[in-house]
Design a protein around this motif. Sequence first.
Motif, PDB file in Angstrom:
ATOM      1  N   GLY A 198       0.930  -1.191  -0.001  1.00 54.48           N
ATOM      2  CA  GLY A 198       0.004   0.100   0.013  1.00 54.48           C
ATOM      3  C   GLY A 198       0.788   1.234   0.000  1.00 54.48           C
ATOM      4  O   GLY A 198       0.759   2.146  -0.654  1.00 54.48           O
ATOM      5  N   THR A 211      -8.149   0.735  -5.547  1.00 54.61           N
ATOM      6  CA  THR A 211      -7.184  -0.270  -6.256  1.00 54.61           C
ATOM      7  C   THR A 211      -7.537  -1.519  -6.197  1.00 54.61           C
ATOM      8  O   THR A 211      -7.682  -2.322  -7.273  1.00 54.61           O
ATOM      9  CB  THR A 211      -5.715  -0.237  -5.437  1.00 54.61           C
ATOM     10  OG1 THR A 211      -5.264   1.110  -5.416  1.00 54.61           O
ATOM     11  CG2 THR A 211      -4.686  -1.233  -6.109  1.00 54.61           C
ATOM     12  N   SER A 268     -11.033   5.509   0.127  1.00 53.65           N
ATOM     13  CA  SER A 268      -9.619   4.770   0.324  1.00 53.65           C
ATOM     14  C   SER A 268      -8.912   4.406  -0.972  1.00 53.65           C
ATOM     15  O   SER A 268      -9.530   3.665  -1.764  1.00 53.65           O
ATOM     16  CB  SER A 268     -10.148   3.362   0.974  1.00 53.65           C
ATOM     17  OG  SER A 268      -9.117   2.629   1.209  1.00 53.65           O
ATOM     18  N   ARG A 288       2.456   1.426  -3.416  1.00 56.24           N
ATOM     19  CA  ARG A 288       1.405   2.339  -4.424  1.00 56.24           C
ATOM     20  C   ARG A 288       1.119   3.578  -4.529  1.00 56.24           C
ATOM     21  O   ARG A 288       1.005   4.403  -5.295  1.00 56.24           O
ATOM     22  CB  ARG A 288       0.217   1.437  -4.396  1.00 56.24           C
ATOM     23  CG  ARG A 288       0.445  -0.160  -4.634  1.00 56.24           C
ATOM     24  CD  ARG A 288      -1.350  -0.740  -4.655  1.00 56.24           C
ATOM     25  NE  ARG A 288      -1.050  -2.167  -4.810  1.00 56.24           N
ATOM     26  CZ  ARG A 288      -1.576  -2.753  -4.033  1.00 56.24           C
ATOM     27  NH1 ARG A 288      -1.661  -2.299  -2.630  1.00 56.24           N
ATOM     28  NH2 ARG A 288      -1.521  -4.075  -3.982  1.00 56.24           N
ATOM     29  N   ARG A 289       1.181   3.920  -3.126  1.00 61.06           N
ATOM     30  CA  ARG A 289       1.210   5.630  -2.994  1.00 61.06           C
ATOM     31  C   ARG A 289       2.308   6.329  -3.464  1.00 61.06           C
ATOM     32  O   ARG A 289       2.253   7.363  -3.991  1.00 61.06           O
ATOM     33  CB  ARG A 289       0.921   5.920  -1.285  1.00 61.06           C
ATOM     34  CG  ARG A 289      -0.551   5.234  -1.065  1.00 61.06           C
ATOM     35  CD  ARG A 289      -0.637   5.239   0.457  1.00 61.06           C
ATOM     36  NE  ARG A 289      -1.918   5.302   0.734  1.00 61.06           N
ATOM     37  CZ  ARG A 289      -2.691   3.887   1.186  1.00 61.06           C
ATOM     38  NH1 ARG A 289      -2.108   2.874   0.565  1.00 61.06           N
ATOM     39  NH2 ARG A 289      -3.775   4.023   1.534  1.00 61.06           N
ATOM     40  N   ASP A 305      -6.669   2.087  -1.140  1.00 55.45           N
ATOM     41  CA  ASP A 305      -6.374   0.678  -1.383  1.00 55.45           C
ATOM     42  C   ASP A 305      -7.895   0.049  -1.663  1.00 55.45           C
ATOM     43  O   ASP A 305      -7.682  -1.046  -2.611  1.00 55.45           O
ATOM     44  CB  ASP A 305      -6.255   0.040   0.146  1.00 55.45           C
ATOM     45  CG  ASP A 305      -5.006   0.534   0.596  1.00 55.45           C
ATOM     46  OD1 ASP A 305      -3.715   0.468  -0.213  1.00 55.45           O
ATOM     47  OD2 ASP A 305      -4.687   0.707   1.984  1.00 55.45           O
TER      48      ASP A 305
END
Length: 266
Positions: free
Chosen positions: A50, A226, A221, A53-54, A223
């Motif tokens: 996570g 995604t 969110s 990815r950010r 996450d």
Amino acid sequence: MHALKGFSLLVGVWSDGATVVPISFQLLSSREKNHRRQEMGGGIDKRTLGHKRRLRALVKESGLAVEFAVLARKNKIPFKYVLAGSWFSFPIFFAKLKAASIERIARLKKMPNVYCLWEGQKLTLSQIYRKLPKKRGKAKLLCEAFVSTIPSNEGKIAARLKIVFVRNKNKKKEWLAIASTDISLENEEIVRLFDKRCGVEVFFKVAKSNLGLAKEFSCRSFDSLTACTAIVFLRYTEAQRDSSDPRTIGFAMRQETRYSWRFPTS
């Protein structure tokens, strides 16, 4: 006609000319802080996917596109060319892929501040076209040119390109430019291969209209966004490959079921 703060979506897909399979994607935010709605929370473990990815959400699109191609090659996904639209027509993108030994075919954008080297002259795409002899009549392929990209400050790498100028079928008096880093290809083959990119547009249309991409959920969110995007792509892959590709197990099972229903055995 209003801009809203959200994410853009960059997707890398693989195609054999008949079907399209999404293999990588990234939700992208803006690199400018004042364009972002909310910053990354401080409680996210930096070792998690996570967090990674950010961080990738703030990377430039052209850099991620090259990373997608290199990752596909590393994972032994078979492909010969990277097809891209005019959004990725900057010289540095050609140079980075060429440096990774990946060939690319893409449409070029008429940009007044982007130059190429043609016969020792530093010219824009429009200037190069004006200097080339054109085919007469209603020819679809108007002319060709061999150029080199101008080395930039990012990579100091130049790529050799073959540019094919074709007539715009929607506006007969205008032209389009398609470039290939594989200069050994024939003009007709470059145009034919680039035409395969239309399958990507169909993929997006189906994902948005039929599978509810970015529409069937309501959350903030990162996450969750995604995960929902990944689920949509999995559903698309299963539905398309199983229903249209005779090499898949799903297609064979459908055929077997159909014939068993037509010709029941005692």
